[in-house]
Design a protein around this motif. Structure first.
Motif, PDB file in Angstrom:
ATOM      1  N   PHE A   1       0.830  -1.207   0.000  1.00  0.00           N
ATOM      2  CA  PHE A   1       0.000   0.000   0.000  1.00  0.00           C
ATOM      3  C   PHE A   1       0.869   1.264   0.000  1.00  0.00           C
ATOM      4  O   PHE A   1       0.690   2.145  -0.851  1.00  0.00           O
ATOM      5  N   PHE A   2       1.801   1.352   0.928  1.00  0.00           N
ATOM      6  CA  PHE A   2       2.558   2.608   1.046  1.00  0.00           C
ATOM      7  C   PHE A   2       3.547   2.805  -0.112  1.00  0.00           C
ATOM      8  O   PHE A   2       3.780   3.936  -0.536  1.00  0.00           O
ATOM      9  N   LEU A   3       4.110   1.717  -0.620  1.00  0.00           N
ATOM     10  CA  LEU A   3       5.015   1.883  -1.766  1.00  0.00           C
ATOM     11  C   LEU A   3       4.249   2.325  -3.009  1.00  0.00           C
ATOM     12  O   LEU A   3       4.771   3.060  -3.847  1.00  0.00           O
TER      13      LEU A   3
ATOM     14  N   ALA B   1       7.527   9.716   2.801  1.00  0.00           N
ATOM     15  CA  ALA B   1       8.003   9.215   4.105  1.00  0.00           C
ATOM     16  C   ALA B   1       6.900   8.434   4.807  1.00  0.00           C
ATOM     17  O   ALA B   1       5.704   8.657   4.583  1.00  0.00           O
ATOM     18  N   LEU B   2       7.354   7.539   5.666  1.00  0.00           N
ATOM     19  CA  LEU B   2       6.423   6.714   6.446  1.00  0.00           C
ATOM     20  C   LEU B   2       7.019   6.513   7.836  1.00  0.00           C
ATOM     21  O   LEU B   2       8.218   6.255   7.981  1.00  0.00           O
ATOM     22  N   GLY B   3       6.169   6.670   8.840  1.00  0.00           N
ATOM     23  CA  GLY B   3       6.593   6.359  10.204  1.00  0.00           C
ATOM     24  C   GLY B   3       5.611   5.363  10.796  1.00  0.00           C
ATOM     25  O   GLY B   3       4.428   5.358  10.432  1.00  0.00           O
ATOM     26  N   PHE B   4       6.099   4.509  11.688  1.00  0.00           N
ATOM     27  CA  PHE B   4       5.202   3.575  12.368  1.00  0.00           C
ATOM     28  C   PHE B   4       5.076   3.995  13.827  1.00  0.00           C
ATOM     29  O   PHE B   4       6.085   4.243  14.498  1.00  0.00           O
ATOM     30  N   ASN B   5       3.853   4.081  14.293  1.00  0.00           N
ATOM     31  CA  ASN B   5       3.601   4.272  15.720  1.00  0.00           C
ATOM     32  C   ASN B   5       3.046   2.980  16.281  1.00  0.00           C
ATOM     33  O   ASN B   5       2.244   2.315  15.623  1.00  0.00           O
ATOM     34  N   LEU B   6       3.428   2.668  17.491  1.00  0.00           N
ATOM     35  CA  LEU B   6       2.853   1.491  18.135  1.00  0.00           C
ATOM     36  C   LEU B   6       1.482   1.851  18.713  1.00  0.00           C
ATOM     37  O   LEU B   6       1.292   2.966  19.212  1.00  0.00           O
TER      38      LEU B   6
ATOM     39  N   PHE C   1      11.514  -4.316   6.195  1.00  0.00           N
ATOM     40  CA  PHE C   1      12.858  -3.938   5.740  1.00  0.00           C
ATOM     41  C   PHE C   1      13.149  -4.555   4.372  1.00  0.00           C
ATOM     42  O   PHE C   1      13.646  -3.879   3.469  1.00  0.00           O
ATOM     43  N   GLU C   2      12.851  -5.846   4.243  1.00  0.00           N
ATOM     44  CA  GLU C   2      13.127  -6.541   2.969  1.00  0.00           C
ATOM     45  C   GLU C   2      12.413  -5.864   1.806  1.00  0.00           C
ATOM     46  O   GLU C   2      12.967  -5.707   0.718  1.00  0.00           O
ATOM     47  N   LEU C   3      11.176  -5.466   2.035  1.00  0.00           N
ATOM     48  CA  LEU C   3      10.396  -4.853   0.961  1.00  0.00           C
ATOM     49  C   LEU C   3      10.823  -3.401   0.723  1.00  0.00           C
ATOM     50  O   LEU C   3      10.714  -2.875  -0.382  1.00  0.00           O
ATOM     51  N   TRP C   4      11.319  -2.780   1.791  1.00  0.00           N
ATOM     52  CA  TRP C   4      11.708  -1.366   1.701  1.00  0.00           C
ATOM     53  C   TRP C   4      13.076  -1.186   1.051  1.00  0.00           C
ATOM     54  O   TRP C   4      13.295  -0.248   0.276  1.00  0.00           O
ATOM     55  N   TRP C   5      14.020  -2.074   1.353  1.00  0.00           N
ATOM     56  CA  TRP C   5      15.413  -1.839   0.984  1.00  0.00           C
ATOM     57  C   TRP C   5      15.592  -1.542  -0.512  1.00  0.00           C
ATOM     58  O   TRP C   5      16.245  -0.537  -0.870  1.00  0.00           O
ATOM     59  N   PRO C   6      14.995  -2.308  -1.421  1.00  0.00           N
ATOM     60  CA  PRO C   6      15.177  -1.964  -2.839  1.00  0.00           C
ATOM     61  C   PRO C   6      14.495  -0.642  -3.206  1.00  0.00           C
ATOM     62  O   PRO C   6      14.756  -0.083  -4.270  1.00  0.00           O
ATOM     63  N   ASN C   7      13.618  -0.152  -2.341  1.00  0.00           N
ATOM     64  CA  ASN C   7      12.858   1.078  -2.619  1.00  0.00           C
ATOM     65  C   ASN C   7      13.253   2.228  -1.699  1.00  0.00           C
ATOM     66  O   ASN C   7      12.529   3.221  -1.582  1.00  0.00           O
TER      67      ASN C   7
END
Ligand code: SF4
Length: 405
Positions: free
Chosen positions: A186-188, A194-199, A235-241
């Motif tokens: 969704f976010f990609l 930018a994207l941040g995660f809050n708990l 991380f795996e999905l983010w790293w190439p992007n």
């Protein structure tokens, strides 16, 4: 370990303006109290804030953000928001260096708002948790209807109007942590920067989460079984992007790790743990500091985290003389010292989770919390191990064209 507390900069870098606590949504995990109150910050209070910040020669050399935040700032209406922004600009000294930003649920964004954000150079943060199936479970209006469709339309309107700095904040609970692929797809695909995660955490007026209410401090209570696989897959999905989407949790860790590699004495110094690093101005002009989440909370021991009023100070430096600020500072400092002595993650974290100590354990001097275990320690472990893995794979493949973070 030495704690270089006195090297913390005294100047604020973020001024949070709670122009209203009113919100058009009723998200189940929201921590903001008083969300049906229609009152908004008066123009006199706003003027006073601007005189103390952009209108003060004391701050002329500093850069900082005004952040409109909590509940839904756009609920004050476009004309009122324009008047506030115009008064700020009119008060600013020629040397003032500030930026407007806003954290919104995006539901009220239309072409007029988007043009205003564009023309006034706002950085816009939109709260959305991912695709409809995830978002609409928690982010609902007062009749219980999901907010996804309206928020998505708002984000698209912002992007179509050329606002470069659109970021998203996604709150993750037990369900979301099991759906990293859906969240990242969704976010990609969204096109934000930018994207941040809050708990989904226990904070201020939010007392129950999908992780449970009772946060007794036992390692077994931490949900590493959920959070580590979540961050690893993200991380795996983010790293190439990584060059088109900045993920706050990874960016913070990687930046601090790189600085520490360059200078082994480097210790992260987040605004939230610095004296007056963040100032929160409530609707009625009361001042709170350290974490914005403190504002409006009930805490008789700390006068509800109120350290002054904009009408009662000549400069924000006066806040430092208030008895309540000194008491807060003493206890926040003792929490930072406890982090420095007890936590191996301290150099890359800097004791960021100030408010969580209070909301989870009613103890500002306690170092670790459920939230920092889940969001900082897990992110550090995943980030560093994944970066090591990626670079050893690249080193093994000498033909790899990409060797830079
Ligand atoms: S991870 Fe937690 S215990 Fe460690 S420094 Fe950060 S806030 Fe303190």
């Amino acid at each position: 370990m030495e704690v270089a507390l006195e090297s913390h900069k005294p100047q604020f870098t973020l001024v949070v303006l709670q122009v209203t606590s009113l919100c058009n949504l009723n998200c189940s995990y929201c921590y903001v109290p008083d969300r049906r109150n229609q009152r908004m910050m008066s123009e006199d209070i706003a003027d006073r804030v601007f005189k103390l910040t952009v209108g003060s020669p004391q701050n002329a050399d500093d850069s900082f953000d005004f952040l409109f935040h909590a509940g839904e700032p756009m609920a004050v209406g476009l004309e009122a928001m324009k008047r506030i922004a115009d008064r700020c600009i009119a008060t600013a000294l020629p040397k003032s260096n500030f930026r407007f930003s806003i954290q919104t649920n995006g539901v009220l964004v239309n072409e007029d708002w988007a043009r205003f954000f564009h023309d006034y150079h706002f950085a816009v943060g939109v709260s959305i948790d991912g695709p409809a199936l995830i978002n609409d479970k928690y982010r609902v209006d007062w009749s219980g209807k999901g907010s996804y469709a309206k928020t998505l339309r708002g984000i698209q309107t912002l992007l179509e109007n050329g606002i470069d700095e659109v970021g998203c904040l996604a709150t993750v609970g037990v369900d979301a942590m099991q759906q990293p692929d859906a969240i990242m797809e969704f976010f990609l695909g969204l096109g934000v920067a930018a994207l941040g995660f809050n708990l989904e955490d226990v904070e201020n007026s939010n007392l129950v989460t999908s992780f449970g209410e009772n946060r007794s401090l036992k390692q077994a209570d931490y949900r590493r079984d959920l959070v580590e696989p979540f961050f690893r897959r993200v991380f795996e999905l983010w790293w190439p992007n990584r060059h088109r989407l900045r993920i706050r949790e990874f960016a913070d860790v990687l930046r601090a790790a790189a600085l520490r590699r360059y200078d082994p004495s480097y210790v992260r110094s987040p605004d939230v743990a610095r004296d007056l690093g963040i100032l929160t101005i409530m609707r009625d002009g009361r001042i709170s500091t350290y974490a914005p989440e403190f504002a409006g909370a009930r805490a008789p021991e700390y006068d509800d985290f109120v350290v002054g009023h904009v009408d009662a100070v000549d400069s924000f430096e006066d806040v430092k003389k208030s008895a309540n600020f000194l008491k807060l500072k003493r206890d926040v400092t003792s929490g930072i010292a406890a982090c420095a002595s007890n936590c191996e993650y301290y150099p890359l974290c800097g004791s960021s989770f100030v408010s969580n100590r209070w909301f989870e354990y009613r103890d500002l001097g306690r170092p670790d919390t459920f939230t920092c275990e889940m969001m900082r320690k897990a992110a550090v472990d995943v980030c560093l191990s994944e970066v090591t893995r990626v670079y050893s794979l690249q080193a093994a493949d000498s033909s790899s064209p990409n060797r830079s973070i």
